[in-house]
Design a protein around this motif. Structure first.
Motif, PDB file in Angstrom:
ATOM      1  N   GLN A 250      69.637   4.049   5.710  1.00 21.00           N
ATOM      2  CA  GLN A 250      69.365   2.623   5.768  1.00 21.00           C
ATOM      3  C   GLN A 250      69.444   1.952   4.393  1.00 21.00           C
ATOM      4  N   ALA A 251      69.910   2.676   3.377  1.00 18.45           N
ATOM      5  CA  ALA A 251      70.019   2.090   2.040  1.00 18.45           C
ATOM      6  C   ALA A 251      70.991   0.910   2.055  1.00 18.45           C
ATOM      7  N   ILE A 252      70.634  -0.163   1.353  1.00 18.22           N
ATOM      8  CA  ILE A 252      71.462  -1.357   1.311  1.00 18.22           C
ATOM      9  C   ILE A 252      71.609  -1.831  -0.133  1.00 18.22           C
ATOM     10  N   ASP A 253      72.583  -2.706  -0.320  1.00 17.84           N
ATOM     11  CA  ASP A 253      72.831  -3.299  -1.639  1.00 17.84           C
ATOM     12  C   ASP A 253      71.888  -4.485  -1.815  1.00 17.84           C
ATOM     13  N   ARG A 254      70.700  -4.192  -2.289  1.00 20.68           N
ATOM     14  CA  ARG A 254      69.693  -5.242  -2.522  1.00 20.68           C
ATOM     15  C   ARG A 254      68.975  -4.931  -3.836  1.00 20.68           C
ATOM     16  N   PRO A 255      69.397  -5.533  -4.941  1.00 24.60           N
ATOM     17  CA  PRO A 255      68.678  -5.332  -6.204  1.00 24.60           C
ATOM     18  C   PRO A 255      67.222  -5.762  -6.081  1.00 24.60           C
ATOM     19  N   ALA A 256      66.377  -5.169  -6.895  1.00 22.20           N
ATOM     20  CA  ALA A 256      64.942  -5.458  -6.831  1.00 22.20           C
ATOM     21  C   ALA A 256      64.404  -5.681  -8.230  1.00 22.20           C
ATOM     22  N   ARG A 257      63.261  -6.356  -8.295  1.00 16.46           N
ATOM     23  CA  ARG A 257      62.591  -6.596  -9.571  1.00 16.46           C
ATOM     24  C   ARG A 257      61.326  -5.763  -9.649  1.00 16.46           C
TER      25      ARG A 257
ATOM     26  N   ASP B 107      75.611  13.192 -12.154  1.00 15.70           N
ATOM     27  CA  ASP B 107      74.181  13.508 -12.228  1.00 15.70           C
ATOM     28  C   ASP B 107      73.306  12.268 -12.355  1.00 15.70           C
ATOM     29  N   ARG B 108      73.908  11.102 -12.541  1.00 17.67           N
ATOM     30  CA  ARG B 108      73.148   9.860 -12.668  1.00 17.67           C
ATOM     31  C   ARG B 108      73.843   8.768 -11.865  1.00 17.67           C
ATOM     32  N   TRP B 109      73.047   7.756 -11.456  1.00 16.42           N
ATOM     33  CA  TRP B 109      73.609   6.614 -10.737  1.00 16.42           C
ATOM     34  C   TRP B 109      72.828   5.368 -11.114  1.00 16.42           C
ATOM     35  N   ASP B 110      73.569   4.354 -11.561  1.00 16.22           N
ATOM     36  CA  ASP B 110      72.934   3.077 -11.895  1.00 16.22           C
ATOM     37  C   ASP B 110      73.798   1.893 -11.462  1.00 16.22           C
ATOM     38  N   GLY B 111      74.778   2.155 -10.593  1.00 16.57           N
ATOM     39  CA  GLY B 111      75.641   1.091 -10.121  1.00 16.57           C
ATOM     40  C   GLY B 111      76.779   0.744 -11.040  1.00 16.57           C
ATOM     41  N   SER B 112      76.931   1.481 -12.150  1.00  9.89           N
ATOM     42  CA  SER B 112      77.987   1.168 -13.107  1.00  9.89           C
ATOM     43  C   SER B 112      79.334   1.780 -12.727  1.00  9.89           C
TER      44      SER B 112
ATOM     45  N   ALA C 157      77.700  -0.412  -5.654  1.00 10.73           N
ATOM     46  CA  ALA C 157      76.247  -0.495  -5.722  1.00 10.73           C
ATOM     47  C   ALA C 157      75.589   0.775  -5.207  1.00 10.73           C
ATOM     48  N   LEU C 158      76.189   1.402  -4.194  1.00 13.06           N
ATOM     49  CA  LEU C 158      75.623   2.596  -3.580  1.00 13.06           C
ATOM     50  C   LEU C 158      76.604   3.757  -3.681  1.00 13.06           C
ATOM     51  N   PRO C 159      76.116   4.967  -3.873  1.00 12.50           N
ATOM     52  CA  PRO C 159      77.005   6.130  -3.788  1.00 12.50           C
ATOM     53  C   PRO C 159      77.362   6.392  -2.329  1.00 12.50           C
ATOM     54  N   GLN C 160      78.381   7.187  -2.139  1.00 11.32           N
ATOM     55  CA  GLN C 160      78.769   7.535  -0.765  1.00 11.32           C
ATOM     56  C   GLN C 160      77.872   8.623  -0.184  1.00 11.32           C
ATOM     57  N   ALA C 161      77.363   9.499  -1.038  1.00 19.90           N
ATOM     58  CA  ALA C 161      76.536  10.613  -0.569  1.00 19.90           C
ATOM     59  C   ALA C 161      75.608  11.053  -1.687  1.00 19.90           C
TER      60      ALA C 161
ATOM     61  N   PHE D 152      67.562  25.489  -1.423  1.00 20.51           N
ATOM     62  CA  PHE D 152      68.182  24.832  -0.277  1.00 20.51           C
ATOM     63  C   PHE D 152      69.036  23.681  -0.800  1.00 20.51           C
ATOM     64  N   ARG D 153      70.259  23.608  -0.293  1.00 24.64           N
ATOM     65  CA  ARG D 153      71.163  22.522  -0.675  1.00 24.64           C
ATOM     66  C   ARG D 153      71.390  21.638   0.545  1.00 24.64           C
ATOM     67  N   GLN D 154      71.130  20.347   0.386  1.00 23.15           N
ATOM     68  CA  GLN D 154      71.260  19.401   1.481  1.00 23.15           C
ATOM     69  C   GLN D 154      72.159  18.246   1.056  1.00 23.15           C
ATOM     70  N   LEU D 155      72.970  17.767   1.980  1.00 26.50           N
ATOM     71  CA  LEU D 155      73.888  16.654   1.724  1.00 26.50           C
ATOM     72  C   LEU D 155      73.523  15.505   2.656  1.00 26.50           C
ATOM     73  N   PHE D 156      73.343  14.302   2.075  1.00 27.19           N
ATOM     74  CA  PHE D 156      72.950  13.129   2.846  1.00 27.19           C
ATOM     75  C   PHE D 156      73.969  12.016   2.627  1.00 27.19           C
ATOM     76  N   LEU D 157      74.333  11.325   3.694  1.00 27.56           N
ATOM     77  CA  LEU D 157      75.169  10.140   3.592  1.00 27.56           C
ATOM     78  C   LEU D 157      74.291   8.949   3.222  1.00 27.56           C
ATOM     79  N   VAL D 158      74.828   8.067   2.415  1.00 26.01           N
ATOM     80  CA  VAL D 158      74.070   6.902   1.934  1.00 26.01           C
ATOM     81  C   VAL D 158      74.612   5.647   2.601  1.00 26.01           C
ATOM     82  N   GLY D 159      73.708   4.883   3.208  1.00 26.50           N
ATOM     83  CA  GLY D 159      74.102   3.613   3.809  1.00 26.50           C
ATOM     84  C   GLY D 159      74.858   3.721   5.105  1.00 26.50           C
TER      85      GLY D 159
END
Length: 220
Positions: free
Chosen positions: A66-73, A158-163, A167-171, A184-191
């Motif tokens: 359920q991740a979305i492109d919504r910046p926060a303060r 190894d890092r993600w900041d939208g650069s 805005a979101l990674p694929q996984a 344990f290694r787990q793979l999750f889809l984002v968004g």
């Protein structure tokens, strides 16, 4: 005078041999019972651990879907990217926050996962912008190590900041090491499960999926 065979008893040697055999059988029975109790305890602990790992995986998968492109303060009014992560923590905004009591709040929620004091913690915020975080809850205990990686356009980081141009990674890949050394290694889809966000009307206040409101100089 000889004693008739029908009236003869057991000799001391025969009694001692019988007692020794009985003792061996009793010892074997006690050892077998103790082994069964230990095996049952280990099995119960293992099943509980597998169940806890499955619950943690389902919780994180639901949040990331359920991740979305919504910046926060943050509390100081600093605008942060919609999805921020490093090797041991990740913070993002998700949609679909259930509101069973019909409270006057958004259906969006900012959440974070981090490794702290041997446990994988989940942190949530009551509001997306300017609010302090709620107390963390333990998503999984007995965690020795955690490594997060983020995938975009076929490459891992190894890092993600939208650069990276999105805005979101694929996984997201999580490598989680327990106290017993098992990883344990787990793979999750984002968004993948987030509904499309309608455009916000010009000049409207921030609502579900809208951009965060401007912060005055006094709020910084």
């Amino acid at each position: 005078m000889s004693v008739p065979p029908a009236e003869r008893g057991f000799t001391l040697v025969e009694v001692m041999v019988a007692l020794m055999i009985f003792g061996l059988i009793a010892s074997a029975g006690v050892a077998l019972l103790a082994f069964s109790v230990r095996a049952q305890g280990v099995t119960t602990t293992r099943l509980d651990d597998v169940g806890a790992l499955a619950r943690q995986s389902s919780l994180l998968a639901a949040d990331l879907a359920q991740a979305i492109d919504r910046p926060a303060r943050d509390e100081r009014g600093t605008l942060l990217p919609a999805f921020v992560g490093d090797g041991t923590s990740v913070t993002f905004v998700r949609g679909g926050w259930s509101n069973l009591d019909a409270l006057p709040r958004s259906t969006l929620q900012k959440v974070s996962y981090r490794l702290a004091e041997g446990a994988l913690e989940r942190i949530a915020w009551p509001m997306i912008d300017g609010a302090a975080a709620l107390p963390p809850s333990v998503a999984l205990d007995r965690v020795r190590g955690l490594r997060l990686r983020y995938r975009i356009s076929g490459a891992w980081s190894d890092r993600w900041d939208g650069s990276a141009g999105a805005a979101l990674p694929q996984a997201l890949e999580m490598s989680l090491t327990r106290d017993d050394g098992v990883t344990f290694r787990q793979l999750f889809l984002v968004g993948s499960g987030a509904p499309p966000r309608p455009p916000a009307p010009s000049g409207a206040q921030a609502a579900d999926g809208a951009q965060p409101p401007p912060v005055s100089a006094n709020a910084r």
